[in-house]
Write a protein that holds these residues in place. Structure first.
Motif: not given
Length: 716
Positions: A535-538, A557-568, A701-710
């Protein structure tokens, strides 16, 4: 400059092969010319059911002479003690140069041997003679035929061949069982209207010569002719004929000299559902139906067929097609009358005899699973009792029409007839419409379901298929996807986005996978993991290709190897969509640039600390008594003021408030790093260091609410 014509004359080609071949040649031939350094003014591709042709204009007589640089072996392998080795001599011999012409040059991977050699241009005639067989037999298609003793395969036997460079015939020969086909300058006219051979004197005479022999070789001309003739024919009967793109593409590749012919049928057949009539016409007979007007769904008792025969025999052609359509519509009327003698629900027991998949049992069992999944979705959406009742009823009946006489004969009508028969059985409107809608979208350009009931059953049906087939280990690989699982997952995401459905996909996957794993003794954790990744690929593909989000913003927004983003993302499909769209918006309007450096600098340093990424409130974790500079106090207060804005962004998916807060805090962060009251984050005192890293971690952490800026690339 020279012109060249290649025509491959055949027995009647299937329309699907012809369409694919024309598309392939538009890529293969220009690429081949480019690879052979043959400049040209134009490459024109033509095709009819009995021929494929290419006209190339403005070719040179020969390739231009050129210099070519070739890389050889590493210098240390080519020379020892300054003397050439066998490797150098072999390379020089292969390139046709003296070993003294070899040069040693540095590269990223060390010193290598190079040679510059002059290549004299070959004649265009020789190059084309070699290339033509590859053009022909490189074409791909279904069910290619081998009609000689050799390995050559083609869709249909080749009967003649033209290979004409200006007025010179290039010598090409294709093997054949009886007599090999040799190139010439003779073509064939229309099989009925002009069966004799015609001579092509010059390549540029091709279209006109064939036109005089009743062959319209240019596909676009046939398209225009058919479109005009069909629409004018409908007007003569005070009607309107829609030009269906798929039907037009097929019909245009079935005729060489198109003539629109109007036929009629008895008005009593109009009592059938219009979908039945149009399916018979369009899918089975390749006819264009006639409606009362462009905006009307009411049919007139006429059809338009496109004939490849003699226009003077149009009356005879019409009568022959009328006999066929009457027979097909008579069958349809019999099936329909027979089906409506019973209720739609009464078809359910017959689903026991239809296998969905050999390891998964019958369609009746699939229906039960759809009902279970639909109930899970309904509860997530907090549907009221009546809506839940409609969902359950639609889920129960959604496959019932598959065993009806009509759908057995005309599978294209699945769902459509289910809707019709549901109305005949006095089912609620919501149920009847959902039975049709749960199949939507049926293709890339199709509509999405618009009712809540239809959306829920559509999701449930596809989710059951995905979990069940994945559970059996039949995961799509490469282009192989016999159960259309990619399309199913894509549809679930699109339906959710289109309907703004607040579903937790991760929870649905886990619950449905758990039911399957328990019943079939499978590994639930692996099944869920595979489905989530699928589903993440789709989601990634849809965000980039359909929502036009830059790839790095999708990564953010999907994260790079970041489970927190993929679950979200899987827990809230609407949120991941909105965050991606918002990121693209602020990149486009420049707001992203204003906060990029502030957030990224803080994020990089915060990685040195151990702050939980979920923490937002500084009052809970930062110790003010450890502050040594006023900039720390200012930073603290700025982050504290950001808390309500971030919470609002989370609750309302209104991320503009968060960005506004980050823009406001940027000067404070700059002062913290570089102002007169700047601090050294990595202080010798471990408590002070930790306190400052917590401040930076809170901003991250506040920025992470939107996305992984890295993951965001600056100045993309």
């Amino acid at each position: 400059m020279a012109n060249f014509l290649l025509e491959v004359g055949t027995e009647e080609l299937p329309a699907s092969f012809l369409s694919g071949a024309l598309s392939q040649w538009k890529q293969i031939i220009p690429e081949s010319l480019k690879e052979n350094f043959l400049d040209n003014n134009a490459v024109e591709i033509y095709g009819t059911p009995r021929r494929l042709a290419v006209l190339i204009k403005g070719l040179p007589e020969k390739q231009a002479d050129r210099e070519e640089e070739v890389k050889g072996p590493p210098a240390k392998a080519a020379f020892k003690d300054g003397n050439p080795t066998k490797a150098a001599e072999g390379f020089a011999k292969k390139q046709g140069v003296d070993v003294n012409q070899l040069e040693v040059r540095p590269t990223d991977k060390g010193d290598f041997v190079f040679v510059k050699k002059s290549i004299k241009g070959r004649s265009t005639a020789d190059i084309l003679t070699e290339a033509i067989p590859n053009w022909i037999f490189k074409l791909e298609g279904k069910r290619l035929m081998r009609w000689s003793d050799g390995d050559l395969k083609f869709s249909r036997p080749i009967r003649w061949l033209i290979a004409l460079l200006d007025d010179k015939v290039l010598p090409i020969e294709i093997e054949n069982n009886s007599e090999n086909v040799k190139s010439g300058n003779s073509s064939r006219g229309h099989r009925v209207l002009h069966p004799d051979e015609v001579t092509i004197s010059q390549p540029t005479d091709y279209l006109n010569t064939l036109n005089s022999a009743s062959v319209v070789a240019d596909t676009q001309t046939r398209i225009n002719t058919i479109t005009t003739q069909v629409q004018e024919a409908a007007k003569k009967y005070n009607g309107y004929a829609p030009i269906y793109p798929d039907l037009l593409e097929e019909v245009v590749n079935l005729v060489e000299y198109p003539t629109a012919v109007v036929g009629n049928f008895e008005s009593e057949f109009l009592e059938l559902p219009p979908e039945v009539i149009t399916t018979v016409m369009v899918s089975h007979q390749k006819y264009f139906p006639v409606f009362k007007s462009e905006d009307s769904k009411e049919l007139l008792p006429y059809f338009i067929t496109v004939s490849n025969g003699d226009p003077e025999k149009s009356d005879i052609i019409a009568k022959g097609n009328e006999r066929v359509i009457r027979a097909r519509l008579s069958d349809g009327r019999y099936f329909y009358d027979n089906d409506i003698k019973q209720s739609l629900e009464s078809f359910l027991p017959e689903l026991e005899a239809v296998t969905f998949q050999k390891d998964l049992g019958s369609l009746r069992k699939k229906v039960d699973r759809i009902c279970t999944v639909a109930d899970k979705v309904s509860k997530q959406l907090n549907l009221d009792s009546q809506q839940q009742e409609h969902v359950q009823r639609a889920a129960l009946l959604c496959k019932a029409d598959l065993v009806s006489s009509m759908v057995y004969e005309f599978p294209e009508l699945q769902g459509i007839m289910g809707q019709k028969y549901a109305f005949k059985s006095n089912e609620p409107e919501a149920v009847a419409n959902a039975i049709f809608e749960h199949y939507l979208p049926r293709g890339a350009d199709d509509f999405l379901p618009k009712t809540v009931t239809g959306r829920v059953v559509a999701i449930a049906d596809r989710l059951d298929t995905l979990v069940s087939i994945f559970g059996l280990g039949m995961i799509p690989t490469g282009s192989s996807d016999p159960f259309a699982l990619r399309r199913a997952a894509t549809a679930i995401v699109n339906i959710t986005w289109d309907g703004d459905l607040t579903i937790n996909l991760q929870q649905l996957l886990e619950s449905t996978a758990n039911d399957f794993a328990n019943q079939y003794n499978k590994d639930k954790n692996k099944l869920v993991s595979d489905l989530e990744e699928f589903f993440l690929q789709r989601i990634r593909t849809l965000l980039q290709d359909e929502k036009h989000i830059d790839y790095d913003l999708v990564n953010a927004v999907l994260g790079e190897n970041d489970k927190e983003y993929t679950e979200r993302a899987l827990q809230d499909l609407l949120d991941v969509r909105d965050r991606a769209l918002f990121l693209q918006q602020i990149r486009n309007n420049g707001s992203l640039d204003k906060i990029y450096e502030t957030v990224n600098r803080s994020t990089r340093l915060a990685a040195q600390g151990d702050l939980d990424t979920q923490k937002l409130d500084p009052s809970e974790i930062v110790k003010k008594d450890l502050f040594q500079k006023s900039s720390e106090e200012s930073f603290y207060n700025a982050v504290l003021g950001l808390v309500p804005q971030t919470q609002t962004a989370q609750q309302q998916r209104n991320y503009q408030q968060l960005i506004s807060g980050l823009e406001k805090i940027a000067p404070t962060v700059s002062t913290f790093f570089d102002g007169p009251e700047s601090v050294l984050v990595m202080d010798d005192n471990p408590d002070i260091k930790k306190n400052r890293l917590y401040l930076l971690g809170l901003l991250r952490n506040h920025a992470r609410v939107l996305a992984d800026f890295g993951a965001i690339v600056k100045n993309l």
